[in-house]
Enzyme design. Structure first.
Site, mmCIF file in Angstrom:
data_model
loop_
_atom_site.group_PDB
_atom_site.id
_atom_site.type_symbol
_atom_site.label_atom_id
_atom_site.label_comp_id
_atom_site.label_asym_id
_atom_site.label_seq_id
_atom_site.Cartn_x
_atom_site.Cartn_y
_atom_site.Cartn_z
ATOM 1 N N GLU A 192 74.136 40.205 52.801
ATOM 2 C CA GLU A 192 72.781 39.674 52.789
ATOM 3 C C GLU A 192 72.677 38.391 53.598
ATOM 4 O O GLU A 192 71.740 38.204 54.388
ATOM 5 C CB GLU A 192 72.315 39.371 51.357
ATOM 6 C CG GLU A 192 72.324 40.559 50.434
ATOM 7 C CD GLU A 192 73.622 40.723 49.643
ATOM 8 O OE1 GLU A 192 74.718 40.583 50.233
ATOM 9 O OE2 GLU A 192 73.538 41.003 48.441
ATOM 10 N N CYS A 199 73.206 35.099 46.910
ATOM 11 C CA CYS A 199 72.324 35.823 47.827
ATOM 12 C C CYS A 199 70.888 35.829 47.317
ATOM 13 O O CYS A 199 69.946 35.762 48.104
ATOM 14 C CB CYS A 199 72.843 37.234 48.045
ATOM 15 S SG CYS A 199 74.427 37.249 48.920
ATOM 16 N N HIS A 225 78.529 37.173 52.758
ATOM 17 C CA HIS A 225 78.071 38.420 52.142
ATOM 18 C C HIS A 225 77.125 39.116 53.111
ATOM 19 O O HIS A 225 76.532 38.482 53.995
ATOM 20 C CB HIS A 225 77.337 38.138 50.831
ATOM 21 C CG HIS A 225 78.229 37.641 49.741
ATOM 22 N ND1 HIS A 225 77.840 37.640 48.421
ATOM 23 C CD2 HIS A 225 79.501 37.143 49.755
ATOM 24 C CE1 HIS A 225 78.815 37.150 47.677
ATOM 25 N NE2 HIS A 225 79.833 36.839 48.466
ATOM 26 N N CYS A 260 74.009 39.152 44.526
ATOM 27 C CA CYS A 260 74.600 38.190 43.596
ATOM 28 C C CYS A 260 73.692 36.968 43.487
ATOM 29 O O CYS A 260 72.654 36.876 44.151
ATOM 30 C CB CYS A 260 75.986 37.772 44.097
ATOM 31 S SG CYS A 260 75.935 36.755 45.591
#
EC number: 3.5.4.33
Length: 179
Positions: free
Chosen positions: A59, A90, A57, A87
């Site tokens: 992040e 993260c 992701h 999410c």
């Protein structure tokens, strides 16, 4: 508290999100900044499909770069700018890396999470406390996501990688629920 450059760094995260979208990834971008000198130490966009890595992701990519740059897993005195509310995975990485501030654009209203990032980070047991600023350039962040997921409305073609994922899901016997 809003910092002087919050919108500037979010604009950069938006540019990174657009890169993800062009590559067929969900368009989310992230920028990690050292607070004391306003220097970017990490940046990323979603790359889960490209790298075949469910943890890639935006992040996580930015956090990994930041750790390498400062040669420490603790990212003290930093701010993470993300175009979409993080999410659960993260959120855990943000907490464990000791990021001081989180600034995000669009809220994740479609998530299957039972708690939002705000609910988790506001718990008294979480140490250190993370300052959260939400809805920075939210309309623009949400617009990028809407354009990606509803391309017909915007006269755009679905990116090839995403089309493959959609076809696999529809041809399989998976019980996906909301797809």
């Amino acid at each position: 508290m809003t910092y002087l450059y919050d919108e500037d760094f979010m604009q950069y995260a938006i540019r990174l999100a657009r890169i993800a979208g062009k590559k067929g990834e969900i368009p989310v971008g992230a920028v990690l900044v050292q607070n004391k000198n306003q220097c970017i130490i990490g940046k990323g966009w979603n790359q889960s499909i490209t790298l075949r890595d469910p943890t890639a992701h935006a992040e996580i990519v930015a956090i990994r770069q930041g750790g390498k740059i400062i040669q420490n897993y603790r990212l003290l005195d930093t701010t993470l700018y993300v175009t979409l509310e993080p999410c659960m995975m993260c959120t855990g990485a943000i907490i464990h890396s000791r990021i001081q501030r989180l600034v995000y654009g669009a809220s994740d209203t479609k998530s299957v999470n039972t708690k939002t990032v705000l609910d988790i980070m506001k718990q008294h047991k979480i140490n250190p406390r993370i300052e959260i600023k939400k809805n920075i350039l939210a309309p623009e962040c949400a617009s990028i996501l809407r354009s990606f997921f509803f391309p017909v409305e915007n006269n755009k073609k679905i990116p090839y990688n995403l089309l493959n994922v959609i076809n696999i899901i529809h041809k399989s016997n998976f019980n996906i629920g909301y797809i």
